[in-house]
Design an enzyme around this catalytic site. Sequence first.
Site, PDB file in Angstrom:
ATOM      1  CE  LYS A 228      -1.092  -1.485  32.346  1.00 16.40           C
ATOM      2  NZ  LYS A 228      -1.978  -0.920  33.359  1.00 16.40           N
ATOM      3  CB  CYS A 298       7.698  -1.348  47.590  1.00 15.80           C
ATOM      4  SG  CYS A 298       9.241  -0.691  46.922  1.00 15.80           S
ATOM      5  CB  CYS A 305      12.391   0.531  54.156  1.00 12.63           C
ATOM      6  SG  CYS A 305      12.368   1.220  52.481  1.00 12.63           S
ATOM      7  CB  CYS A 314      15.978  -3.668  49.419  1.00 12.97           C
ATOM      8  SG  CYS A 314      15.318  -2.444  48.254  1.00 12.97           S
TER       9      CYS A 314
END
Length: 340
Positions: A228, A298, A305, A314
């Site tokens: 990463k 999120c 939500c 979703c």
Amino acid sequence: MTTSVYFTSTQRCTRSMSQLVKKSDQLPGKKHTAKNPEDKTTLKEEIKTKDKKANTKKRNHIKIEYDETKDAQDFTEETNAKIMKTDKVDSGSGWRPSNWQEQFANIREMRKNLDAPVDIMGCERLADKEAFPKVYRYQVLLSLMLSSQTKDQVTAAAMQKLKTHGCTISNILQTDDKKLGELIYPVGFWKRKVEYIKKTSVILQEKYNGDIPETLKELCALPGVGPKMAHLCMIVAWDALTGIGVDTHVHRISNRLKWVKKPTSQPEDTRKALESWLPKEHWKEINWLLVGFGQQICLPVSPKCQACLNKGICPAGKGYLKSPTKKTIKQVKVKSSPEK
């Protein structure tokens, strides 16, 4: 030599013929008269005739196969078409998550204000852009190493202290481990990161002339640098797109949105899954898009939500959008005590 072999073969053939004649005389259901040369000659001629017919049938069989060449050609073309079709399916371009384009556009819309912690304290912002290119790239690498398992606010504070102290390779190598630990504390695993920073700085000084490697493979070989960090470092430091940088936010959200064909347990598996279908034009922005989205909406626990534009499309959001249970207020009648 050839002549003797020929006669030998002929003699064997004659012997076989005479044996056949004898056996034919003993066949049941056939009545034969006394053996005479004429009968044997007739039987031999019949056997020869049968052999000729058998040979003729074999030649006809071969001829039939030759005539079917066109059908075989058609079959080959049909098979090749099927193989080509299978190759197209197996190339990885066939699968796409449903609604991914709409979901992607919605996340862009929710991130348009650029007010998440990553927008203010990302690795490209923590490094000193006014410093020499080598120093800038070194600071980009260090900020990524510090950011592992650490909130952006803590990483930013540590980088600020390092820059005030003097965040160059030569200066970091002259700083003792205790002092370096004090500068980067309280980043996650700070004691181990002190060791990684010192070892990496030595390698950069000796092997790369005070600069950082220009390839993904060499970056990943440095102590404390994972895939990463390496992918993000290649983008920010060298402006080279080598892959998607997947951290905990990208990993979590990709699984929630079903952007991976099968659930993944490791960020590296998520990276490979995303790169198998996501158009390369989105590789550069997906990290900061999802990181900021994960920091603001999120969330790892109790995601917001209701405020998400993807709440209707979703897969994971349906589980968080359960209607709250209505609490019924019971009216309790209080009986007044009788007056005395």
